[in-house]
Design a protein around this motif. Sequence first.
Motif, PDB file in Angstrom:
ATOM      1  N   GLN A   1      38.889  48.641  39.542  1.00  0.00           N
ATOM      2  CA  GLN A   1      38.557  48.738  38.131  1.00  0.00           C
ATOM      3  C   GLN A   1      38.135  47.359  37.653  1.00  0.00           C
ATOM      4  O   GLN A   1      38.677  46.352  38.095  1.00  0.00           O
ATOM      5  N   GLN A   2      37.170  47.325  36.771  1.00  0.00           N
ATOM      6  CA  GLN A   2      36.735  46.060  36.209  1.00  0.00           C
ATOM      7  C   GLN A   2      36.846  46.129  34.699  1.00  0.00           C
ATOM      8  O   GLN A   2      36.534  47.152  34.080  1.00  0.00           O
TER       9      GLN A   2
ATOM     10  N   LEU B   1      33.683  37.523  29.852  1.00  0.00           N
ATOM     11  CA  LEU B   1      34.544  37.597  31.031  1.00  0.00           C
ATOM     12  C   LEU B   1      34.405  38.950  31.730  1.00  0.00           C
ATOM     13  O   LEU B   1      34.366  40.001  31.087  1.00  0.00           O
ATOM     14  N   LEU B   2      34.355  38.900  33.056  1.00  0.00           N
ATOM     15  CA  LEU B   2      34.431  40.091  33.882  1.00  0.00           C
ATOM     16  C   LEU B   2      35.649  39.930  34.775  1.00  0.00           C
ATOM     17  O   LEU B   2      35.750  38.966  35.542  1.00  0.00           O
ATOM     18  N   ILE B   3      36.586  40.877  34.675  1.00  0.00           N
ATOM     19  CA  ILE B   3      37.862  40.788  35.396  1.00  0.00           C
ATOM     20  C   ILE B   3      37.931  41.916  36.410  1.00  0.00           C
ATOM     21  O   ILE B   3      37.892  43.098  36.040  1.00  0.00           O
TER      22      ILE B   3
ATOM     23  N   GLU C   1      40.194  43.833  38.831  1.00  0.00           N
ATOM     24  CA  GLU C   1      41.617  44.032  39.114  1.00  0.00           C
ATOM     25  C   GLU C   1      41.879  44.125  40.609  1.00  0.00           C
ATOM     26  O   GLU C   1      42.866  43.595  41.110  1.00  0.00           O
ATOM     27  N   SER C   2      41.007  44.813  41.348  1.00  0.00           N
ATOM     28  CA  SER C   2      41.245  45.010  42.777  1.00  0.00           C
ATOM     29  C   SER C   2      41.066  43.727  43.571  1.00  0.00           C
ATOM     30  O   SER C   2      41.761  43.473  44.554  1.00  0.00           O
ATOM     31  N   GLN C   3      40.119  42.876  43.152  1.00  0.00           N
ATOM     32  CA  GLN C   3      39.849  41.637  43.871  1.00  0.00           C
ATOM     33  C   GLN C   3      40.636  40.446  43.321  1.00  0.00           C
ATOM     34  O   GLN C   3      40.642  39.376  43.926  1.00  0.00           O
ATOM     35  N   CYS C   4      41.293  40.672  42.157  1.00  0.00           N
ATOM     36  CA  CYS C   4      42.037  39.579  41.508  1.00  0.00           C
ATOM     37  C   CYS C   4      41.124  38.383  41.262  1.00  0.00           C
ATOM     38  O   CYS C   4      41.486  37.224  41.545  1.00  0.00           O
ATOM     39  N   ARG C   5      39.937  38.664  40.732  1.00  0.00           N
ATOM     40  CA  ARG C   5      38.948  37.610  40.495  1.00  0.00           C
ATOM     41  C   ARG C   5      38.392  37.742  39.082  1.00  0.00           C
ATOM     42  O   ARG C   5      38.349  38.836  38.513  1.00  0.00           O
ATOM     43  N   VAL C   6      37.951  36.618  38.549  1.00  0.00           N
ATOM     44  CA  VAL C   6      37.429  36.568  37.183  1.00  0.00           C
ATOM     45  C   VAL C   6      36.132  35.763  37.176  1.00  0.00           C
ATOM     46  O   VAL C   6      36.040  34.723  37.841  1.00  0.00           O
ATOM     47  N   TRP C   7      35.145  36.284  36.438  1.00  0.00           N
ATOM     48  CA  TRP C   7      33.877  35.574  36.279  1.00  0.00           C
ATOM     49  C   TRP C   7      33.596  35.388  34.791  1.00  0.00           C
ATOM     50  O   TRP C   7      33.936  36.237  33.970  1.00  0.00           O
TER      51      TRP C   7
ATOM     52  N   GLN D   1      30.216  34.583  32.551  1.00  0.00           N
ATOM     53  CA  GLN D   1      28.758  34.460  32.596  1.00  0.00           C
ATOM     54  C   GLN D   1      28.272  34.350  34.045  1.00  0.00           C
ATOM     55  O   GLN D   1      27.367  33.581  34.357  1.00  0.00           O
ATOM     56  N   GLY D   2      28.871  35.137  34.923  1.00  0.00           N
ATOM     57  CA  GLY D   2      28.444  35.190  36.317  1.00  0.00           C
ATOM     58  C   GLY D   2      29.036  34.134  37.221  1.00  0.00           C
ATOM     59  O   GLY D   2      28.878  34.197  38.442  1.00  0.00           O
ATOM     60  N   GLU D   3      29.755  33.154  36.665  1.00  0.00           N
ATOM     61  CA  GLU D   3      30.353  32.092  37.482  1.00  0.00           C
ATOM     62  C   GLU D   3      31.840  32.359  37.649  1.00  0.00           C
ATOM     63  O   GLU D   3      32.566  32.558  36.672  1.00  0.00           O
ATOM     64  N   GLU D   4      32.300  32.367  38.907  1.00  0.00           N
ATOM     65  CA  GLU D   4      33.704  32.681  39.163  1.00  0.00           C
ATOM     66  C   GLU D   4      34.613  31.558  38.675  1.00  0.00           C
ATOM     67  O   GLU D   4      34.321  30.380  38.840  1.00  0.00           O
ATOM     68  N   ILE D   5      35.738  31.972  38.081  1.00  0.00           N
ATOM     69  CA  ILE D   5      36.754  31.028  37.607  1.00  0.00           C
ATOM     70  C   ILE D   5      37.972  31.153  38.515  1.00  0.00           C
ATOM     71  O   ILE D   5      38.588  32.223  38.571  1.00  0.00           O
ATOM     72  N   PRO D   6      38.335  30.111  39.247  1.00  0.00           N
ATOM     73  CA  PRO D   6      39.500  30.209  40.130  1.00  0.00           C
ATOM     74  C   PRO D   6      40.798  30.203  39.341  1.00  0.00           C
ATOM     75  O   PRO D   6      41.087  29.262  38.595  1.00  0.00           O
ATOM     76  N   LEU D   7      41.571  31.275  39.477  1.00  0.00           N
ATOM     77  CA  LEU D   7      42.864  31.393  38.798  1.00  0.00           C
ATOM     78  C   LEU D   7      43.979  31.516  39.823  1.00  0.00           C
ATOM     79  O   LEU D   7      43.790  32.074  40.898  1.00  0.00           O
ATOM     80  N   THR D   8      45.153  31.017  39.467  1.00  0.00           N
ATOM     81  CA  THR D   8      46.333  31.235  40.299  1.00  0.00           C
ATOM     82  C   THR D   8      46.817  32.666  40.079  1.00  0.00           C
ATOM     83  O   THR D   8      46.439  33.326  39.086  1.00  0.00           O
ATOM     84  N   PRO D   9      47.677  33.198  40.963  1.00  0.00           N
ATOM     85  CA  PRO D   9      48.216  34.550  40.751  1.00  0.00           C
ATOM     86  C   PRO D   9      48.893  34.716  39.398  1.00  0.00           C
ATOM     87  O   PRO D   9      48.732  35.745  38.735  1.00  0.00           O
ATOM     88  N   THR D  10      49.649  33.708  38.973  1.00  0.00           N
ATOM     89  CA  THR D  10      50.339  33.795  37.680  1.00  0.00           C
ATOM     90  C   THR D  10      49.335  33.837  36.540  1.00  0.00           C
ATOM     91  O   THR D  10      49.458  34.642  35.601  1.00  0.00           O
ATOM     92  N   GLU D  11      48.321  32.980  36.592  1.00  0.00           N
ATOM     93  CA  GLU D  11      47.298  32.966  35.546  1.00  0.00           C
ATOM     94  C   GLU D  11      46.563  34.296  35.496  1.00  0.00           C
ATOM     95  O   GLU D  11      46.298  34.832  34.407  1.00  0.00           O
TER      96      GLU D  11
END
Length: 227
Positions: free
Chosen positions: A128-129, A135-137, A139-145, A147-157
Amino acid sequence: MSHTLLLVDDEKQVLQFMEPFLRQEGFQTLTAQTGSEALEKAREKKPDLVVLDWMLPEMSGIEVCRELRKMSRIGIIMVTARTEETDKIIGLEVGADDYITKPFSLRELAARIRSVLRRMKGLEFNEQQLRRGELLISESQCRVWKQGEEIPLTPTEFRLLLTLAEKPGIVYSRLQLLAALEDELLNDERTVDAHISRLRKKIEDVPSNPVYIQTVYGFGYRFGGQL
């Protein structure tokens, strides 16, 4: 599957104290005694988690933590004799997932290691996104972008962001956000503020005037209800 730990301390006796016990607990271990050695091994060996001493020669643990966080979302536990609350907040703000003060028991260290690894592994969701503003989040990949650029987040964040973004406009208290992290070892409400501050620096255009993660004074936090 056995997880690999990188143990970083300038005192050889401390490494000799930790390493046999953690191996007995089922972990594979690597060691380093300087910040530069730790960064080199992290790049080459790609451990799952780093147990990182604050006081290191040449490069402090805080500096190493910053550099590690630029590389990946690797788990990081800061170890230090410093007990001031401000020191703990600094450690969390530069990217640590947890913080343990000396002296500590090996059983507590192992419990905290498993706790961070569990949070990292536990970020598993149905495909699910969520799109919230820029922001595009995922859920399955645990990744956030953004404006198309990935933002590295820790698991807690990531878990904090997801919890707030799923229900825009709903106000969460610090206690509710701690509960959402599903970690019995995280029980200090003030650590939520540190993680939120770090999250804002990553996703907000102007962290001091946040659009996404808003403070509701006297209550807690909400995701911008207008998005």
